[in-house]
Design an enzyme around this catalytic site. Sequence first.
Site, short mmCIF file in Angstrom:
data_model
loop_
_atom_site.label_atom_id
_atom_site.label_comp_id
_atom_site.label_asym_id
_atom_site.label_seq_id
_atom_site.Cartn_x
_atom_site.Cartn_y
_atom_site.Cartn_z
N ASP A 33 0.84 -1.32 0.04
CA ASP A 33 0.06 -0.06 -0.13
C ASP A 33 0.81 1.22 -0.13
O ASP A 33 2.05 1.03 0.41
CB ASP A 33 -0.90 -0.07 1.20
N VAL A 51 0.86 1.94 -7.05
CA VAL A 51 0.58 1.16 -8.14
C VAL A 51 0.94 2.07 -9.66
O VAL A 51 0.74 1.60 -10.67
CB VAL A 51 -0.61 0.51 -8.25
N SER A 126 -17.04 -3.32 -8.40
CA SER A 126 -17.99 -2.59 -7.16
C SER A 126 -19.29 -2.67 -7.87
O SER A 126 -19.33 -2.85 -9.06
CB SER A 126 -17.52 -1.06 -7.21
N TYR A 140 -14.87 7.21 -11.15
CA TYR A 140 -14.65 5.88 -10.34
C TYR A 140 -15.59 4.87 -10.97
O TYR A 140 -15.07 3.47 -11.08
CB TYR A 140 -15.18 6.05 -8.79
N LYS A 144 -14.36 1.16 -12.53
CA LYS A 144 -14.68 -0.13 -11.80
C LYS A 144 -15.37 -1.12 -13.10
O LYS A 144 -15.23 -2.35 -13.10
CB LYS A 144 -15.70 -0.15 -10.85
N1 LIG Z 1 -15.92 0.59 0.92
C1 LIG Z 1 -16.63 0.44 0.17
O1 LIG Z 1 -17.87 0.84 0.13
C2 LIG Z 1 -16.51 -0.36 -1.35
C3 LIG Z 1 -17.59 -0.69 -2.23
C4 LIG Z 1 -17.27 -1.15 -3.41
C5 LIG Z 1 -15.96 -1.42 -3.86
N2 LIG Z 1 -15.05 -0.98 -2.94
C6 LIG Z 1 -13.65 -1.53 -3.54
O2 LIG Z 1 -12.79 -2.25 -2.63
C7 LIG Z 1 -11.56 -1.99 -2.57
C8 LIG Z 1 -10.92 -1.59 -1.33
O3 LIG Z 1 -11.77 -0.62 -0.69
P1 LIG Z 1 -12.03 -0.22 0.81
O4 LIG Z 1 -13.13 0.19 1.27
O5 LIG Z 1 -10.99 -1.04 1.41
O6 LIG Z 1 -11.14 1.46 0.72
P2 LIG Z 1 -10.02 1.97 1.61
O7 LIG Z 1 -10.14 3.33 1.18
O8 LIG Z 1 -10.03 1.51 2.95
O9 LIG Z 1 -8.70 1.32 1.02
C9 LIG Z 1 -8.08 1.33 -0.30
C10 LIG Z 1 -6.51 1.35 -0.10
O10 LIG Z 1 -6.03 1.54 -1.40
C11 LIG Z 1 -4.72 2.31 -1.20
N3 LIG Z 1 -4.22 3.01 -2.13
C12 LIG Z 1 -4.51 4.19 -2.68
N4 LIG Z 1 -3.85 4.66 -3.79
C13 LIG Z 1 -2.86 3.66 -4.09
C14 LIG Z 1 -1.74 3.59 -4.70
N5 LIG Z 1 -1.36 4.31 -5.60
N6 LIG Z 1 -0.86 2.45 -4.48
C15 LIG Z 1 -1.37 1.55 -3.61
N7 LIG Z 1 -2.32 1.75 -2.94
C16 LIG Z 1 -3.09 2.60 -2.98
C17 LIG Z 1 -5.02 3.32 -0.08
O11 LIG Z 1 -3.99 3.74 0.85
C18 LIG Z 1 -5.96 2.41 0.88
O12 LIG Z 1 -5.40 1.76 1.80
C19 LIG Z 1 -11.40 -0.59 -3.63
O13 LIG Z 1 -10.98 -1.11 -4.80
C20 LIG Z 1 -12.95 -0.31 -3.71
O14 LIG Z 1 -13.08 0.49 -5.00
C21 LIG Z 1 -15.11 -0.44 -1.74
#
Ligand SMILES: NC(=O)c1ccc[n+]([C@@H]2O[C@H](COP(=O)([O-])OP(=O)(O)OC[C@H]3O[C@@H](n4cnc5c(N)ncnc54)[C@H](O)[C@@H]3O)[C@@H](O)[C@H]2O)c1
Length: 238
Positions: A33, A51, A126, A140, A144
Amino acid sequence: MSVVAIVTGGAGSIGRATGRRLAQDGFTVVLADVNAPAETIAGCVFVRLDVRSAESIDELFRFALTLGTLQAVVNTHGILHETPVGTFDEDEIASIIAINLTGTARMAHAAGVHLADDGALIFVSSVTASIGRAHGGYAYLATKGGIESLTRAFAVALGARGVRVNCVAPGFVSVPMQGSGAESREKRGGAEALLPFTPLNRLVTPVEVADAIGFLCSEQASGIAGVVLPVDAGQRAF
Ligand SMILES: NC(=O)c1ccc[n+]([C@@H]2O[C@H](COP(=O)([O-])OP(=O)(O)OC[C@H]3O[C@@H](n4cnc5c(N)ncnc54)[C@H](O)[C@@H]3O)[C@@H](O)[C@H]2O)c1
Protein backbone atom coordinates in the site's frame (compact mmCIF):
# COMPACT_ATOMS: atom_id res chain seq x y z
CA MET A 1 8.45 -23.45 0.75
CA SER A 2 5.86 -20.84 1.80
CA VAL A 3 2.82 -20.08 -0.28
CA VAL A 4 2.67 -16.32 -0.81
CA ALA A 5 -0.14 -13.87 -1.51
CA ILE A 6 0.17 -10.19 -2.43
CA VAL A 7 -2.71 -7.92 -1.39
CA THR A 8 -2.62 -4.38 -2.77
CA GLY A 9 -4.53 -1.73 -0.86
CA GLY A 10 -3.35 -3.78 2.11
CA ALA A 11 -3.78 -0.88 4.55
CA GLY A 12 -7.45 -0.41 3.64
CA SER A 13 -10.49 -2.02 5.29
CA ILE A 14 -10.98 -4.75 2.70
CA GLY A 15 -7.23 -5.21 2.19
CA ARG A 16 -6.60 -5.80 5.91
CA ALA A 17 -9.56 -8.17 6.21
CA THR A 18 -8.26 -10.04 3.14
CA GLY A 19 -4.76 -10.23 4.63
CA ARG A 20 -6.19 -11.67 7.83
CA ARG A 21 -8.30 -14.23 5.95
CA LEU A 22 -5.47 -15.36 3.63
CA ALA A 23 -3.04 -15.64 6.57
CA GLN A 24 -5.60 -17.86 8.34
CA ASP A 25 -5.72 -19.96 5.16
CA GLY A 26 -1.95 -20.54 5.40
CA PHE A 27 -0.59 -17.88 3.03
CA THR A 28 2.38 -15.69 3.87
CA VAL A 29 0.77 -12.36 3.00
CA VAL A 30 2.43 -9.25 1.64
CA LEU A 31 0.20 -6.26 2.35
CA ALA A 32 1.20 -3.59 -0.17
CA ASP A 33 0.00 0.00 0.00
CA VAL A 34 1.07 3.65 -0.30
CA ASN A 35 0.21 3.94 3.40
CA ALA A 36 1.20 1.63 6.25
CA PRO A 37 -1.67 -0.29 7.87
CA ALA A 38 -2.83 0.99 11.27
CA GLU A 39 -2.39 -2.48 12.82
CA THR A 40 -0.05 -5.43 12.52
CA ILE A 41 -1.70 -8.64 11.38
CA ALA A 42 -0.29 -12.08 12.16
CA GLY A 43 1.11 -13.77 9.05
CA CYS A 44 1.31 -10.48 7.11
CA VAL A 45 4.26 -8.26 6.22
CA PHE A 46 3.92 -4.74 4.89
CA VAL A 47 5.64 -3.36 1.79
CA ARG A 48 5.23 0.18 0.48
CA LEU A 49 3.72 0.21 -3.01
CA ASP A 50 2.52 2.85 -5.41
CA VAL A 51 0.63 1.16 -8.26
CA ARG A 52 1.33 4.22 -10.44
CA SER A 53 4.99 3.15 -10.61
CA ALA A 54 6.20 0.12 -12.60
CA GLU A 55 9.42 0.19 -10.55
CA SER A 56 7.50 0.03 -7.28
CA ILE A 57 5.54 -2.96 -8.61
CA ASP A 58 8.77 -4.69 -9.75
CA GLU A 59 10.24 -4.25 -6.26
CA LEU A 60 7.08 -5.65 -4.67
CA PHE A 61 7.16 -8.81 -6.81
CA ARG A 62 10.93 -9.22 -6.32
CA PHE A 63 10.41 -9.12 -2.54
CA ALA A 64 7.33 -11.43 -2.58
CA LEU A 65 9.23 -14.04 -4.61
CA THR A 66 11.97 -14.20 -1.95
CA LEU A 67 9.32 -15.44 0.52
CA GLY A 68 8.14 -18.48 -1.45
CA THR A 69 5.85 -19.47 -4.30
CA LEU A 70 3.54 -16.70 -5.44
CA GLN A 71 0.10 -18.30 -5.42
CA ALA A 72 -2.28 -15.33 -5.21
CA VAL A 73 -2.34 -11.68 -6.22
CA VAL A 74 -5.32 -9.69 -4.94
CA ASN A 75 -5.90 -6.09 -6.07
CA THR A 76 -7.94 -4.18 -3.52
CA HIS A 77 -6.26 -0.77 -3.92
CA GLY A 78 -8.42 2.09 -5.12
CA ILE A 79 -9.46 5.70 -4.63
CA LEU A 80 -12.85 7.35 -4.68
CA HIS A 81 -13.14 11.07 -5.39
CA GLU A 82 -16.31 12.84 -6.42
CA THR A 83 -16.63 13.60 -10.15
CA PRO A 84 -20.32 14.50 -10.50
CA VAL A 85 -21.99 14.54 -13.90
CA GLY A 86 -22.01 18.21 -14.93
CA THR A 87 -18.34 18.66 -13.96
CA PHE A 88 -15.17 17.65 -15.82
CA ASP A 89 -12.01 17.91 -13.73
CA GLU A 90 -9.37 16.58 -16.10
CA ASP A 91 -6.70 16.07 -13.38
CA GLU A 92 -9.08 14.37 -10.96
CA ILE A 93 -10.33 11.97 -13.63
CA ALA A 94 -6.77 11.19 -14.74
CA SER A 95 -5.66 10.43 -11.17
CA ILE A 96 -8.60 8.07 -10.54
CA ILE A 97 -7.92 6.21 -13.79
CA ALA A 98 -4.16 6.07 -13.09
CA ILE A 99 -4.67 4.29 -9.75
CA ASN A 100 -7.87 2.30 -10.17
CA LEU A 101 -7.52 1.14 -13.76
CA THR A 102 -3.99 1.60 -15.14
CA GLY A 103 -2.50 0.59 -11.77
CA THR A 104 -4.65 -2.53 -11.74
CA ALA A 105 -3.68 -3.43 -15.30
CA ARG A 106 0.00 -2.91 -14.38
CA MET A 107 -0.41 -5.23 -11.37
CA ALA A 108 -2.21 -7.81 -13.53
CA HIS A 109 0.58 -7.72 -16.10
CA ALA A 110 3.20 -8.41 -13.41
CA ALA A 111 1.00 -11.12 -11.86
CA GLY A 112 0.73 -12.78 -15.26
CA VAL A 113 4.53 -13.01 -15.39
CA HIS A 114 5.21 -14.10 -11.81
CA LEU A 115 2.20 -16.11 -10.52
CA ALA A 116 2.59 -19.87 -10.12
CA ASP A 117 0.88 -21.92 -12.85
CA ASP A 118 -2.10 -22.80 -10.66
CA GLY A 119 -2.23 -19.37 -9.04
CA ALA A 120 -5.15 -16.98 -8.56
CA LEU A 121 -5.43 -13.35 -9.67
CA ILE A 122 -8.28 -11.42 -8.05
CA PHE A 123 -9.67 -8.01 -8.94
CA VAL A 124 -12.09 -5.93 -6.89
CA SER A 125 -14.70 -3.92 -8.78
CA SER A 126 -17.92 -2.54 -7.25
CA VAL A 127 -21.68 -2.71 -7.58
CA THR A 128 -21.30 0.79 -9.07
CA ALA A 129 -19.83 -0.83 -12.20
CA SER A 130 -23.34 -1.89 -13.13
CA ILE A 131 -25.66 0.77 -11.73
CA GLY A 132 -26.02 4.42 -12.78
CA ARG A 133 -27.35 5.75 -9.49
CA ALA A 134 -23.90 6.58 -8.10
CA HIS A 135 -23.25 9.15 -10.85
CA GLY A 136 -21.56 11.53 -8.36
CA GLY A 137 -18.43 9.49 -8.96
CA TYR A 138 -18.68 8.71 -12.67
CA ALA A 139 -14.92 8.44 -13.16
CA TYR A 140 -14.73 5.88 -10.33
CA LEU A 141 -17.67 3.96 -11.84
CA ALA A 142 -15.94 3.84 -15.22
CA THR A 143 -12.76 2.41 -13.68
CA LYS A 144 -14.76 -0.29 -11.93
CA GLY A 145 -16.45 -1.26 -15.21
CA GLY A 146 -12.97 -1.39 -16.74
CA ILE A 147 -11.76 -3.73 -14.00
CA GLU A 148 -14.55 -6.19 -14.85
CA SER A 149 -13.36 -6.11 -18.49
CA LEU A 150 -9.78 -6.73 -17.32
CA THR A 151 -11.06 -9.76 -15.41
CA ARG A 152 -12.41 -11.39 -18.57
CA ALA A 153 -9.39 -10.46 -20.72
CA PHE A 154 -6.84 -11.79 -18.22
CA ALA A 155 -8.96 -14.88 -17.43
CA VAL A 156 -8.85 -15.86 -21.09
CA ALA A 157 -5.17 -15.01 -21.57
CA LEU A 158 -3.82 -16.66 -18.38
CA GLY A 159 -6.25 -19.61 -18.26
CA ALA A 160 -4.08 -21.70 -20.59
CA ARG A 161 -1.47 -22.11 -17.86
CA GLY A 162 -4.01 -22.74 -15.11
CA VAL A 163 -4.09 -19.27 -13.56
CA ARG A 164 -7.63 -18.46 -12.46
CA VAL A 165 -8.64 -14.82 -12.77
CA ASN A 166 -11.79 -13.63 -11.01
CA CYS A 167 -13.33 -10.48 -9.61
CA VAL A 168 -15.29 -9.67 -6.46
CA ALA A 169 -17.82 -6.84 -6.75
CA PRO A 170 -18.67 -5.45 -3.30
CA GLY A 171 -21.84 -3.50 -2.78
CA PHE A 172 -21.72 -0.46 -0.53
CA VAL A 173 -19.61 -1.72 2.40
CA SER A 174 -20.30 -0.90 6.07
CA VAL A 175 -16.93 0.92 6.18
CA PRO A 176 -16.81 3.63 3.48
CA MET A 177 -13.64 4.11 1.42
CA GLN A 178 -11.06 6.69 2.46
CA GLY A 179 -10.93 9.93 0.43
CA SER A 180 -14.46 11.16 -0.24
CA GLY A 181 -16.12 7.80 0.48
CA ALA A 182 -17.73 8.79 3.79
CA GLU A 183 -18.46 12.36 2.69
CA SER A 184 -20.20 11.40 -0.54
CA ARG A 185 -22.21 8.70 1.26
CA GLU A 186 -23.35 11.17 3.94
CA LYS A 187 -24.28 13.72 1.27
CA ARG A 188 -26.73 11.17 -0.12
CA GLY A 189 -28.35 10.23 3.21
CA GLY A 190 -25.77 7.80 4.62
CA ALA A 191 -26.13 4.02 4.95
CA GLU A 192 -29.85 4.37 5.73
CA ALA A 193 -30.54 5.75 2.25
CA LEU A 194 -28.96 2.67 0.66
CA LEU A 195 -31.14 0.12 2.46
CA PRO A 196 -34.20 0.46 0.17
CA PHE A 197 -31.92 -0.74 -2.67
CA THR A 198 -30.48 -3.61 -0.59
CA PRO A 199 -32.57 -6.80 -0.41
CA LEU A 200 -30.82 -8.07 2.75
CA ASN A 201 -31.55 -4.67 4.35
CA ARG A 202 -27.98 -4.18 5.60
CA LEU A 203 -24.59 -3.33 4.15
CA VAL A 204 -21.92 -6.00 3.72
CA THR A 205 -18.78 -5.99 5.90
CA PRO A 206 -15.12 -5.98 4.83
CA VAL A 207 -14.85 -9.50 6.28
CA GLU A 208 -17.66 -10.77 4.02
CA VAL A 209 -15.82 -9.36 0.99
CA ALA A 210 -12.55 -10.90 2.23
CA ASP A 211 -14.25 -14.29 2.67
CA ALA A 212 -15.33 -14.28 -0.98
CA ILE A 213 -11.79 -13.38 -2.02
CA GLY A 214 -10.42 -16.17 0.21
CA PHE A 215 -12.80 -18.64 -1.42
CA LEU A 216 -11.80 -17.58 -4.94
CA CYS A 217 -8.11 -18.02 -4.01
CA SER A 218 -8.77 -21.50 -2.62
CA GLU A 219 -8.83 -25.01 -4.09
CA GLN A 220 -12.61 -24.98 -3.57
CA ALA A 221 -12.84 -22.51 -6.45
CA SER A 222 -10.64 -24.61 -8.76
CA GLY A 223 -13.30 -24.63 -11.49
CA ILE A 224 -14.09 -20.93 -11.39
CA ALA A 225 -12.50 -18.45 -13.81
CA GLY A 226 -13.56 -15.18 -15.41
CA VAL A 227 -16.46 -14.45 -13.06
CA VAL A 228 -17.56 -11.28 -11.33
CA LEU A 229 -18.93 -12.36 -7.94
CA PRO A 230 -21.17 -9.77 -6.27
CA VAL A 231 -20.90 -9.52 -2.48
CA ASP A 232 -23.51 -6.84 -2.09
CA ALA A 233 -26.44 -8.06 0.01
CA GLY A 234 -28.42 -8.20 -3.24
CA GLN A 235 -27.82 -4.63 -4.48
CA ARG A 236 -26.88 -5.64 -8.04
CA ALA A 237 -30.03 -7.74 -8.34
CA PHE A 238 -32.25 -4.85 -7.28
N1 LIG B 1 -15.88 0.50 0.89
C1 LIG B 1 -16.81 0.37 -0.03
O1 LIG B 1 -17.98 0.77 0.20
C2 LIG B 1 -16.52 -0.29 -1.36
C3 LIG B 1 -17.60 -0.64 -2.18
C4 LIG B 1 -17.36 -1.24 -3.41
C5 LIG B 1 -16.05 -1.48 -3.82
N2 LIG B 1 -15.02 -1.13 -3.03
C6 LIG B 1 -13.66 -1.40 -3.54
O2 LIG B 1 -12.96 -2.21 -2.63
C7 LIG B 1 -11.57 -1.91 -2.67
C8 LIG B 1 -11.07 -1.66 -1.25
O3 LIG B 1 -11.82 -0.59 -0.70
P1 LIG B 1 -11.78 -0.21 0.84
O4 LIG B 1 -13.17 0.00 1.28
O5 LIG B 1 -10.90 -1.15 1.58
O6 LIG B 1 -11.11 1.24 0.71
P2 LIG B 1 -9.92 1.89 1.51
O7 LIG B 1 -9.94 3.33 1.09
O8 LIG B 1 -10.02 1.56 2.96
O9 LIG B 1 -8.63 1.13 0.92
C9 LIG B 1 -8.05 1.43 -0.32
C10 LIG B 1 -6.54 1.37 -0.14
O10 LIG B 1 -5.91 1.63 -1.41
C11 LIG B 1 -4.70 2.31 -1.12
N3 LIG B 1 -4.16 3.03 -2.29
C12 LIG B 1 -4.62 4.21 -2.80
N4 LIG B 1 -3.82 4.61 -3.79
C13 LIG B 1 -2.84 3.66 -3.93
C14 LIG B 1 -1.71 3.54 -4.77
N5 LIG B 1 -1.40 4.49 -5.68
N6 LIG B 1 -0.93 2.44 -4.66
C15 LIG B 1 -1.22 1.50 -3.71
N7 LIG B 1 -2.25 1.58 -2.86
C16 LIG B 1 -3.05 2.65 -2.96
C17 LIG B 1 -5.09 3.27 0.00
O11 LIG B 1 -3.95 3.77 0.70
C18 LIG B 1 -6.02 2.42 0.85
O12 LIG B 1 -5.34 1.81 1.92
C19 LIG B 1 -11.42 -0.69 -3.59
O13 LIG B 1 -10.98 -1.12 -4.86
C20 LIG B 1 -12.82 -0.14 -3.68
O14 LIG B 1 -13.05 0.52 -4.91
C21 LIG B 1 -15.22 -0.55 -1.80
